[in-house]
Design a protein around this motif. Structure first.
Motif, PDB file in Angstrom:
ATOM      1  N   GLY A  74     -23.915  29.390 -29.001  1.00  0.00           N
ATOM      2  CA  GLY A  74     -23.309  28.464 -28.056  1.00  0.00           C
ATOM      3  C   GLY A  74     -24.177  27.251 -27.809  1.00  0.00           C
ATOM      4  N   ARG A  77     -23.427  20.496 -24.053  1.00  0.00           N
ATOM      5  CA  ARG A  77     -23.628  19.086 -24.396  1.00  0.00           C
ATOM      6  C   ARG A  77     -23.235  18.218 -23.211  1.00  0.00           C
ATOM      7  NH1 ARG A  77     -23.497  18.942 -30.435  1.00  0.00           N
ATOM      8  NH2 ARG A  77     -22.956  21.043 -31.116  1.00  0.00           N
ATOM      9  N   HIS A  91     -29.102  25.277 -26.382  1.00  0.00           N
ATOM     10  CA  HIS A  91     -28.378  25.963 -27.469  1.00  0.00           C
ATOM     11  C   HIS A  91     -28.895  27.386 -27.578  1.00  0.00           C
ATOM     12  CE1 HIS A  91     -31.951  25.580 -30.064  1.00  0.00           C
ATOM     13  NE2 HIS A  91     -32.073  24.377 -29.537  1.00  0.00           N
ATOM     14  N   CYS A 112     -16.751  19.590 -30.735  1.00  0.00           N
ATOM     15  CA  CYS A 112     -17.427  19.432 -29.447  1.00  0.00           C
ATOM     16  C   CYS A 112     -17.211  18.032 -28.887  1.00  0.00           C
ATOM     17  CB  CYS A 112     -18.921  19.735 -29.595  1.00  0.00           C
ATOM     18  SG  CYS A 112     -19.284  21.472 -30.000  1.00  0.00           S
ATOM     19  N   ALA A 115     -13.532  17.681 -27.649  1.00  0.00           N
ATOM     20  CA  ALA A 115     -13.282  18.272 -26.333  1.00  0.00           C
ATOM     21  C   ALA A 115     -13.700  17.318 -25.223  1.00  0.00           C
ATOM     22  CB  ALA A 115     -14.037  19.593 -26.198  1.00  0.00           C
ATOM     23  N   GLN A 122     -10.804  23.017 -27.144  1.00  0.00           N
ATOM     24  CA  GLN A 122     -10.671  23.030 -28.601  1.00  0.00           C
ATOM     25  C   GLN A 122     -10.927  24.455 -29.096  1.00  0.00           C
ATOM     26  OE1 GLN A 122      -9.914  20.164 -30.454  1.00  0.00           O
ATOM     27  NE2 GLN A 122      -9.671  19.159 -28.444  1.00  0.00           N
ATOM     28  N   ILE A 145     -14.656  29.219 -33.038  1.00  0.00           N
ATOM     29  CA  ILE A 145     -15.343  28.457 -32.012  1.00  0.00           C
ATOM     30  C   ILE A 145     -14.351  28.082 -30.913  1.00  0.00           C
ATOM     31  CG2 ILE A 145     -14.961  26.271 -33.233  1.00  0.00           C
ATOM     32  CD1 ILE A 145     -17.557  25.233 -32.040  1.00  0.00           C
ATOM     33  N   THR A 146     -14.842  28.101 -29.691  1.00  0.00           N
ATOM     34  CA  THR A 146     -14.069  27.627 -28.542  1.00  0.00           C
ATOM     35  C   THR A 146     -14.940  26.628 -27.789  1.00  0.00           C
ATOM     36  OG1 THR A 146     -12.837  29.705 -28.306  1.00  0.00           O
ATOM     37  CG2 THR A 146     -12.938  28.270 -26.383  1.00  0.00           C
ATOM     38  N   VAL A 147     -14.389  25.439 -27.543  1.00  0.00           N
ATOM     39  CA  VAL A 147     -15.125  24.384 -26.846  1.00  0.00           C
ATOM     40  C   VAL A 147     -14.378  24.045 -25.561  1.00  0.00           C
ATOM     41  CG1 VAL A 147     -16.206  22.116 -27.005  1.00  0.00           C
ATOM     42  CG2 VAL A 147     -15.822  23.475 -29.089  1.00  0.00           C
ATOM     43  N   SER A 159     -19.480  19.264 -22.396  1.00  0.00           N
ATOM     44  CA  SER A 159     -18.725  20.418 -22.884  1.00  0.00           C
ATOM     45  C   SER A 159     -19.687  21.562 -23.163  1.00  0.00           C
ATOM     46  CB  SER A 159     -17.967  20.066 -24.175  1.00  0.00           C
ATOM     47  OG  SER A 159     -18.873  19.859 -25.249  1.00  0.00           O
ATOM     48  N   SER A 161     -19.797  25.090 -25.811  1.00  0.00           N
ATOM     49  CA  SER A 161     -19.124  25.724 -26.945  1.00  0.00           C
ATOM     50  C   SER A 161     -19.572  27.168 -27.081  1.00  0.00           C
ATOM     51  CB  SER A 161     -19.414  24.966 -28.249  1.00  0.00           C
ATOM     52  OG  SER A 161     -20.813  24.983 -28.528  1.00  0.00           O
ATOM     53  N   HIS A 163     -19.597  30.222 -29.997  1.00  0.00           N
ATOM     54  CA  HIS A 163     -19.462  30.465 -31.441  1.00  0.00           C
ATOM     55  C   HIS A 163     -19.382  31.973 -31.680  1.00  0.00           C
ATOM     56  CE1 HIS A 163     -20.851  26.249 -32.402  1.00  0.00           C
ATOM     57  NE2 HIS A 163     -21.294  26.409 -31.158  1.00  0.00           N
TER      58      HIS A 163
END
Length: 410
Positions: A74, A77, A91, A112, A115, A122, A145-147, A159, A161, A163
């Motif tokens: 993940g 950002r 991260h 990313c 989004a 996303q 992936i989900t953002v 955002s 994210s 993973h």
């Protein structure tokens, strides 16, 4: 007709199964996964409610959210609106090569950035053989992936994210939770920025007061010494040693005055409040003033009101220090009285028996004017009213009045 007898096996369940059935039927009966989810949500809420640096806040948030969603990697950002870029703040679970490549990307770039630019979630599942569009996290070996955009007051600020190493189906409820958590993170980030700006403003105000204090004391004394040096140089050139001998004591007095001013400024601006009683602190300040100047002082504290908040007590102490500094430099006083009345309202008076001055002539004395302006600014921070009463030959009284409505609880 006799009713059929029930099957005994349906009644005599094992104790463990009875407990599971009772938990499922009761409002608090949660599965192990649900309990983990709620525990994680509680931990995230506790984290966001505290005061942390933004990077530490985001790092703790990301680790909790990854645990909540069972993600293997993940990022968080933050949007730089001036450069229109998105910066990776923290991260987890991704390679250094990916961090190096994506630590700063243009807004709307990749998922990313999209989004952030679009303000919508996303979601992407990477399928084997899908070569139409490749993503960096796909090359990392992630399958999905989900953002989630981070939104504060309808403005996207960044955002985060998640993973996944395997295809992951997050339900609508989980997506809703993630969006709510993203909003909470955004609010926490905004709060930390506001706190940082408030600290910057406080530092700037203190620097301004320090600059005025330096001008009031050091600059004036150095200017006086400079004039004496010119007089001394002129006397020596003309061979007037008698004049030179008269100038030297004045120069010595100017150097001593500058030294005292520097010491006083350092003491005043190093003052920190560490839970001490205001009366105790005022007694310390007055005792130091007596030792440095030879002027006698008295402290009279009355009333049984609640103590002021530490930040207000500190400003009161600064005002007293500035008032005593003005007395030392200008009043030619022999006695000083500090009077505190702490009832529902708070009142302070600093009285001296010095030369005093006419109100209309106060503006002609730049040093006095600067000192009064410093005290006035500190009084405004308190929400208090500062007044100065003086009569030639009868001394000066500086009064501070803080009404009950502006008092802060300790």
């Amino acid at each position: 007709m006799q009713a059929p007898r029930s099957n005994p096996s349906r009644k005599q369940l094992p104790a463990s199964r009875w407990r599971l059935r009772r938990q499922a039927q009761s409002p608090s009966g949660l599965s192990a996964a649900q309990q983990r989810h709620f525990a994680t949500l509680h931990d995230i809420s506790t984290l966001l409610a505290g005061q942390h640096a933004i990077d530490a806040l985001c790092r703790g948030f990301l680790r909790h959210v990854m645990q909540f969603a069972q993600a293997e990697g993940g990022t968080v950002r933050i949007l730089d609106t001036q450069q229109d870029t998105v910066h990776m703040i923290v991260h987890e679970g991704i390679s250094d090569a990916m961090v190096e490549e994506e630590h700063c990307m243009p807004n709307n770039d990749c998922l990313c950035g999209a989004a952030v630019a679009q303000g919508v979630i996303q979601i992407r599942e990477f399928r084997p053989g899908d070569t139409e569009q490749r993503f960096r996290c796909q090359d990392e070996g992630f399958s999905a992936i989900t953002v989630i955009p981070i939104i504060v007051r309808e403005q996207v600020v960044g955002s985060f994210s998640l993973h996944f190493a395997r295809p992951q189906k997050l339900g609508a409820q989980q997506h809703g939770w993630l969006e709510t958590l993203a909003q909470s993170l955004g609010i926490a980030i905004e709060n930390q920025r506001l706190i940082a700006r408030e600290k910057e403003c406080a530092v700037a105000r203190e620097r301004s007061l320090l600059a005025e204090g330096l001008h009031d004391s050091i600059a004036q004394s150095l200017n006086f010494i400079s004039l004496q040096v010119q007089m001394l140089d002129d006397s020596v050139r003309r061979g007037e040693l008698g004049e030179a001998a008269e100038v030297l004591p004045l120069m010595r007095m100017g150097v001593e005055q500058s030294y005292q001013d520097v010491r006083e400024l350092l003491v005043n601006f190093r003052t920190r409040w560490q839970g001490s009683d205001l009366q105790e602190k005022l007694a310390e300040v007055l005792a130091r003033f007596e030792q440095q100047t030879g002027i006698t002082g008295a402290l009279d504290v009355r009333g049984h009101g609640a103590p002021l908040a530490p930040e207000q007590q500190l400003q009161v102490l600064f005002i007293v220090q500035e008032a005593l500094s003005n007395i030392r430099k200008h009043a030619q006083a022999t006695h000083v009285l500090l009077r505190v009345d702490n009832g529902r309202d708070f009142a302070l008076r600093v009285c001296d028996d010095g030369d005093g001055f006419e109100a209309g002539l106060r503006g002609n004395h730049a040093e006095v004017q600067i000192g009064l302006r410093i005290m006035q600014e500190r009084a405004e921070r308190l929400g208090a009213q500062l007044t100065v009463a003086s009569t030639p030959g009868e001394g000066t009284t500086v009064s501070l009045a803080l009404p009950e409505a502006r008092r802060l609880a300790a």
